[in-house]
Design an enzyme around this catalytic site. Structure first.
Site, PDB file in Angstrom:
ATOM      1  N   LYS A  35       0.807  -1.210   0.000  1.00 10.87           N
ATOM      2  CA  LYS A  35       0.000   0.000   0.000  1.00 10.87           C
ATOM      3  C   LYS A  35       0.845   1.265   0.000  1.00 10.87           C
ATOM      4  O   LYS A  35       0.340   2.346  -0.213  1.00 10.87           O
ATOM      5  CB  LYS A  35      -1.025  -0.021   1.129  1.00 10.87           C
ATOM      6  CG  LYS A  35      -0.515   0.095   2.518  1.00 10.87           C
ATOM      7  CD  LYS A  35      -1.728   0.161   3.446  1.00 10.87           C
ATOM      8  CE  LYS A  35      -1.268   0.431   4.868  1.00 10.87           C
ATOM      9  NZ  LYS A  35      -2.346   0.408   5.810  1.00 10.87           N
ATOM     10  N   ARG A  36       2.122   1.128   0.188  1.00 14.42           N
ATOM     11  CA  ARG A  36       3.006   2.301   0.070  1.00 14.42           C
ATOM     12  C   ARG A  36       3.030   2.816  -1.357  1.00 14.42           C
ATOM     13  O   ARG A  36       3.159   3.997  -1.608  1.00 14.42           O
ATOM     14  CB  ARG A  36       4.441   1.915   0.456  1.00 14.42           C
ATOM     15  CG  ARG A  36       4.703   1.924   1.927  1.00 14.42           C
ATOM     16  CD  ARG A  36       6.159   2.171   2.160  1.00 14.42           C
ATOM     17  NE  ARG A  36       6.409   3.595   2.071  1.00 14.42           N
ATOM     18  CZ  ARG A  36       7.019   4.300   2.998  1.00 14.42           C
ATOM     19  NH1 ARG A  36       7.447   3.709   4.068  1.00 14.42           N
ATOM     20  NH2 ARG A  36       7.219   5.582   2.855  1.00 14.42           N
TER      21      ARG A  36
END
Ligand code: GLU
Length: 493
Positions: A253-254
């Site tokens: 999700k970065r």
């Protein structure tokens, strides 16, 4: 033998597209063989598991149409299906391992374990438990337990040779026992670890095939050993390739939005998302790209899985979604639109934001445009014209938001207020670049309400995009990282 597969998500955070991907394959495999697909919640991480996350998992998988026949919400003959409700079962099983001398009590403190790991690292060795408590006599153990000393229970592991197992996709895999840790089975809080719970549950729930992500391959030796200690047959295992970002790193999700709700909120249809996930490492025998989950199930064959890391690419997903949208009858298109955003429940969350700011109903459209749809990210000059340092503020806010557990108004507010103090800025000035990045305008509806409405994935995508537009050099990025570290240090003081 009836084929039984399962999806076993941990209810921490937002449901991940990776969970939907693994669920799709497990379901296709089970249903293709006339079997059952079940849902189990692995909530043994008591501190991180939440009922909100559970609810979101049910909702997201149902939205996709990945129904299960047994699970915590629908019950079934092998329940309970929530691990936190099965604690006596694990206790009973670990007692058996202790009695048969396959497990032992370990009283080592965190400090001792830290020191041990540091020494192992210094010697260039893999860090693993050194067996310190294996030599305790039964009397010593009994006395220390009676004194209420904090402890865990670990499994014994052979010292010599290697573990061999067959993966349905990867063939024979061999891992030397010297690389396998004496895994903790019961933690100091009395909860089981994943490794004990997964083996006990897969057995008691009569799972015949475990299809899961490749990150679990290294856990197989521990699991195989536990099956042997219990005297049980081990289910067949297949480790599916992990989804990747376009740069081939593990989907995270970065770099990429990973929550299923993100894709729903940007207007991806469930059948298009399922179709796309079906293309991850798998193809139809006739190589066609457009197919439904039922069509996939009808011809599903694990031998068609390819192991090269499948890339989850938003552009390709959008293309596929367009194919589905364009083929909908106009009536159905209208229904989908209403179901997506223009329904009463969704409007009810928007109305409190706009009602007091409206003179004509038509005003509403211009006010909520950036909430309902995407906004155009302003050019770099718009950010540069602000008083506040945009790149720094957006970068630090993004980092802080990434670690927020609860995406709630108060938490978001506290986070920004503490950063504003670090920058020595009035909150109003600090928020300006965020307003621009999120709404594309300098004046919009209240920021924190907007962030809550948009959710964490959409917010982070917009902040990342704004940083890209502003342009951050490698050198500046290093400086930002340092600066954020000093913010964290002042905050922890
Ligand atoms: N709870 C594990 C997860 O969250 C399940 C892994 C497995 O399928 O064994 O991915």
């Amino acid at each position: 033998m009836k084929v039984r597969t399962r999806i076993a998500p941990s209810p921490t955070g937002d449901p991940h597209v990776g969970t939907a991907y693994i669920a799709l394959f497990n379901r296709a495999f089970a249903l293709h063989h006339g079997g059952e697909f079940i849902l189990r919640l692995e909530d043994t991480d008591a501190a991180r598991s939440t009922s909100a996350s559970e609810r979101k998992i049910f909702e997201a998988l149902r939205w996709l149409g990945l129904a299960w026949t047994e699970g915590p919400d629908v019950g079934g003959p092998c329940g309970p299906y929530r691990q936190s409700e099965r604690l006596p079962i694990y206790r009973e099983h670990v007692a058996h391992l202790l009695a048969t001398n396959h497990a032992f009590h370990c009283f080592c403190t965190a400090e001792r374990l830290d020191g041990m790991r540091q020494e192992q690292r210094a010697r260039g060795e893999t860090t693993r438990y050194d067996g310190h408590c294996l030599s305790l006599t039964a009397d010593t153990v009994a006395a220390r337990l009676a004194a209420g000393e904090s402890h865990v229970i670990r499994m014994k592991v052979p010292q010599e040779g290697s573990c061999q197992f067959d993966d349905m996709l990867r063939g024979r895999i061999e891992i030397p026992w010297s690389q396998v840790d004496m895994q903790v089975l019961i933690k100091a809080d009395g909860y089981p670890t994943y490794h004990l719970a997964v083996v006990v549950d897969d057995h008691l729930m009569a799972i015949t095939h475990v299809l899961r992500g490749e990150e679990w391959i290294n856990s197989v030796p521990k699991h195989q050993l536990l099956y042997r200690y219990f005297g049980w047959d081990m289910p067949a295992h297949a480790h599916l390739p992990l989804l990747r970002n376009p740069d081939h790193s593990k989907l995270s999700k970065r770099k990429n939005p990973t929550s299923i709700s993100y894709y729903r909120d940007i207007g991806i249809l469930p059948e298009a998302l399922l179709n796309y996930l079906g293309m991850m490492g798998w193809s139809m025998p006739d190589e066609r790209e457009i197919f439904s989950a039922d069509e996939m199930t009808a011809v599903f064959d694990l031998r068609r899985v390819s192991l090269g890391g499948p890339v989850f690419d938003l552009a390709k997903l959008s293309w596929l979604n367009g194919q589905y949208l364009r083929n909908l009858p106009a009536d159905e298109f209208a229904d989908r639109l209403a179901g997506w955003m223009f329904n009463r429940a969704r409007l009810a969350t928007l109305i409190p934001l706009v009602q007091q700011r409206t003179e004509r109903l038509a005003d509403l459209v211009g006010q909520v445009d950036y909430l309902v749809g995407d906004r155009r990210c302003p050019p770099a000059e718009a950010f540069q014209a602000l008083k506040a340092p945009s790149a720094e503020i957006i970068d630090h806010t993004l980092r802080a938001f990434e670690t927020l557990v609860d995406w709630e108004r108060d938490a978001l507010f506290d986070c920004c207020q503490s950063l504003a103090a670090f920058f020595d800025l009035k909150l109003k000035d600090f928020l300006q670049p965020l307003f621009l990045a999120i709404s594309g305008k300098s004046v919009s509806l209240p920021l924190f309400d907007s962030l809550v409405f948009l959710g964490s994935d959409v917010t982070r995508v917009r902040l990342r995009e704004a940083l890209d537009v502003i342009g951050v050099s490698k050198k500046a990025a290093k400086q930002l990282e340092k600066n954020y570290a000093s913010y964290l240090a002042t905050r922890d003081r």
